[in-house]
Design a protein around this motif. Structure first.
Motif, PDB file in Angstrom:
ATOM      1  N   THR A  70       0.840  -1.189   0.000  1.00 43.53           N
ATOM      2  CA  THR A  70       0.000   0.000   0.000  1.00 43.53           C
ATOM      3  C   THR A  70       0.877   1.241   0.000  1.00 43.53           C
ATOM      4  O   THR A  70       1.747   1.383   0.867  1.00 43.53           O
ATOM      5  N   ALA A  71       0.651   2.116  -0.956  1.00 37.29           N
ATOM      6  CA  ALA A  71       1.382   3.380  -1.051  1.00 37.29           C
ATOM      7  C   ALA A  71       0.381   4.525  -1.077  1.00 37.29           C
ATOM      8  O   ALA A  71      -0.592   4.488  -1.832  1.00 37.29           O
ATOM      9  N   MET A  72       0.609   5.549  -0.268  1.00 34.84           N
ATOM     10  CA  MET A  72      -0.292   6.699  -0.193  1.00 34.84           C
ATOM     11  C   MET A  72       0.511   7.990  -0.103  1.00 34.84           C
ATOM     12  O   MET A  72       1.513   8.055   0.604  1.00 34.84           O
ATOM     13  N   GLY A  73       0.033   9.005  -0.799  1.00 34.00           N
ATOM     14  CA  GLY A  73       0.628  10.318  -0.636  1.00 34.00           C
ATOM     15  C   GLY A  73       0.216  10.942   0.677  1.00 34.00           C
ATOM     16  O   GLY A  73       1.055  11.339   1.495  1.00 34.00           O
ATOM     17  N   ASN A  74      -1.114  11.033   0.918  1.00 36.69           N
ATOM     18  CA  ASN A  74      -1.661  11.583   2.157  1.00 36.69           C
ATOM     19  C   ASN A  74      -2.760  10.674   2.680  1.00 36.69           C
ATOM     20  O   ASN A  74      -3.588  10.175   1.906  1.00 36.69           O
ATOM     21  N   ALA A  75      -2.798  10.460   3.999  1.00 31.28           N
ATOM     22  CA  ALA A  75      -3.834   9.645   4.620  1.00 31.28           C
ATOM     23  C   ALA A  75      -4.297  10.326   5.897  1.00 31.28           C
ATOM     24  O   ALA A  75      -3.475  10.748   6.719  1.00 31.28           O
ATOM     25  N   ALA A  76      -5.627  10.435   6.078  1.00 33.23           N
ATOM     26  CA  ALA A  76      -6.182  11.082   7.270  1.00 33.23           C
ATOM     27  C   ALA A  76      -7.396  10.311   7.757  1.00 33.23           C
ATOM     28  O   ALA A  76      -8.216   9.849   6.963  1.00 33.23           O
ATOM     29  N   ILE A  77      -7.499  10.172   9.092  1.00 27.97           N
ATOM     30  CA  ILE A  77      -8.641   9.507   9.726  1.00 27.97           C
ATOM     31  C   ILE A  77      -9.065  10.335  10.934  1.00 27.97           C
ATOM     32  O   ILE A  77      -8.224  10.773  11.727  1.00 27.97           O
ATOM     33  N   GLY A  78     -10.372  10.541  11.087  1.00 26.15           N
ATOM     34  CA  GLY A  78     -10.905  11.204  12.266  1.00 26.15           C
ATOM     35  C   GLY A  78     -12.206  10.549  12.682  1.00 26.15           C
ATOM     36  O   GLY A  78     -13.017  10.171  11.830  1.00 26.15           O
ATOM     37  N   TYR A  79     -12.411  10.391  14.011  1.00 31.43           N
ATOM     38  CA  TYR A  79     -13.651   9.755  14.456  1.00 31.43           C
ATOM     39  C   TYR A  79     -14.012  10.202  15.867  1.00 31.43           C
ATOM     40  O   TYR A  79     -13.191  10.729  16.620  1.00 31.43           O
ATOM     41  N   ALA A  80     -15.303   9.965  16.234  1.00 29.08           N
ATOM     42  CA  ALA A  80     -15.808  10.220  17.580  1.00 29.08           C
ATOM     43  C   ALA A  80     -16.825   9.134  17.909  1.00 29.08           C
ATOM     44  O   ALA A  80     -17.179   8.303  17.058  1.00 29.08           O
ATOM     45  N   CYS A  81     -17.328   9.139  19.157  1.00 31.68           N
ATOM     46  CA  CYS A  81     -18.173   8.052  19.670  1.00 31.68           C
ATOM     47  C   CYS A  81     -19.653   8.385  19.527  1.00 31.68           C
ATOM     48  O   CYS A  81     -20.140   9.391  20.056  1.00 31.68           O
ATOM     49  N   SER A  82     -20.380   7.512  18.822  1.00 27.13           N
ATOM     50  CA  SER A  82     -21.814   7.734  18.617  1.00 27.13           C
ATOM     51  C   SER A  82     -22.615   7.525  19.895  1.00 27.13           C
ATOM     52  O   SER A  82     -23.624   8.195  20.129  1.00 27.13           O
TER      53      SER A  82
END
Length: 382
Positions: free
Chosen positions: A313-325
């Motif tokens: 797996t190759a990526m230039g930019n990767a972002a993850i964001g989350y919160a609790c339902s």
């Protein structure tokens, strides 16, 4: 470390660090003002090397080499607020290198865990039942190389004749690394800047086993990495990442003549950012610019076995964001990602020589992505 025959565990650990600081409190507030540098008017190496040779037999084997240029940690464990400014820089005249070499071509082992890790700049922030409000600034121009032997990187890597257990070989290279952890009743505010503009960030490993039940080869190379998690109070992250590293390479090569499960995994990324909260709110402002070259190479080769996998797996930019339902979760996201120039390339190869045997599955996956962003609200268990 040279071992002929031993029934018990074998351990070899080599660590090297350029600059280190730890600030912690259990009562009252703590403010840390820290500047660490590996300056350009000096030329130097931060190098960690672990060599292990086994003649005929050993028990559980551990081999680790870890090289870190600048490392800083700020903690508040049930105390007051953690505040401060952390600055780190590593100039192009420096090399940060780790190397693991494991040689047991005529030996057996109960299991083996082998790791090589090279990081130019690293900051860790930890708060428990407390708050933090911290600004960080990291710049890496150094040559960063985590080796375990490879077609590209050279070296001997790992060789073992037989194991009924697991042989796991991992190589990790990071230009700038930042982690933030909030537990209990914790809240975090973080403003982070990361710039990577060196010639190379490389993680490369080669492992060869004659007969192994489980063989795992993993390589991860990241120019800029940010990972902040929280469990209760609000989380606010403002992150700016720029990668102009000439070449970011992750390569994992694994071979096992007779195997139960065999895999090779390579992950290469220019900028990676995670802001995750198991509490009610996440406010994430993310800016990522990647102009460097990214490559991930994974290869697994075997003759007779059951399940074989290679994944690159190759990526230039990767972002993850989350919160609790379940906490009435709310996320507020402002995301900007740009990948241009350099190229993003993934190469995966799975080769099984004896396809008439007991082979159940052979899988090869290659994924190349310029920009990837995922933001969601879900249950903590998900």
């Amino acid at each position: 470390m040279n071992v002929v025959t031993v029934t018990g565990p074998v351990s070899s650990v080599a660590t090297a660090t350029g600059n280190t600081i730890l600030g912690a409190t259990e009562a009252g507030s703590l403010d840390v003002e820290s500047t660490q540098s590996m300056p350009g008017n000096f030329t130097g190496n931060v190098s960690a090397v672990s060599h292990v040779t086994i003649g005929t037999a050993a028990g559980d084997v551990t081999s680790l080499a870890a090289a870190t240029g600048n490392t800083a940690e700020g903690d508040s464990d049930g105390g007051g607020a953690l505040t401060g400014n952390f600055t780190q820089s590593a100039a192009s005249t420096w090399n940060v290198k780790s190397e693991t070499d494991f040689q047991a071509p005529n030996a057996q082992a109960t299991s083996a865990s082998i790791a090589s890790q090279a990081i130019a700049n690293s900051i860790g922030l930890n708060v428990t039942d407390a708050s933090s409000d911290v600004t960080t600034n990291q710049t890496n121009s150094a040559h960063v190389d985590a080796e375990g032997g490879s077609e590209v990187g050279g070296g001997s890597g790992a060789t073992l004749q037989y194991t009924a257990g697991t042989v796991a070989y991992s190589t990790t290279a990071v230009g700038n690394n930042l982690t933030g952890t909030g537990t209990g009743d914790a809240s975090q505010t973080l403003n982070a800047t990361q710039v990577a503009n060196g010639d190379l960030v490389q993680a490369a490993g080669f492992i060869n086993v004659g007969n192994g039940q489980t063989v795992e080869g993993d390589a991860t190379a990241t120019a800029n990495n940010l990972a902040v998690t929280n469990t209760s109070g609000p989380l606010t992250v403002v992150s700016s990442q720029e990668n102009d590293t000439h070449f970011t390479l992750a390569e994992s090569v694994a071979t096992d003549f007779e195997f139960g499960t065999g895999q090779a995994t390579a992950f290469g990324v220019g900028n990676s950012a995670l802001a995750g909260n198991q509490g009610p709110s996440t406010d994430f402002t993310n800016t990522q610019v990647n102009t460097g070259g990214i490559q991930a190479i994974a290869s697994f080769t075997g003759d007779t076995g059951f399940d074989a996998t290679s994944s690159a797996t190759a990526m230039g930019n990767a972002a993850i964001g989350y919160a609790c339902s379940q906490c009435g979760g709310v996320i507020s996201i402002n995301n900007s990602q740009v990948t241009s120039g350099g190229g993003v390339e993934a190469d995966s190869t799975t080769n099984i020589t004896n396809t008439t045997g007991a082979n159940r599955s052979a899988t090869g996956v290659a994924t190349a992505v310029g920009n990837s962003a995922t933001f969601y609200v879900s249950r903590p268990t998900n």
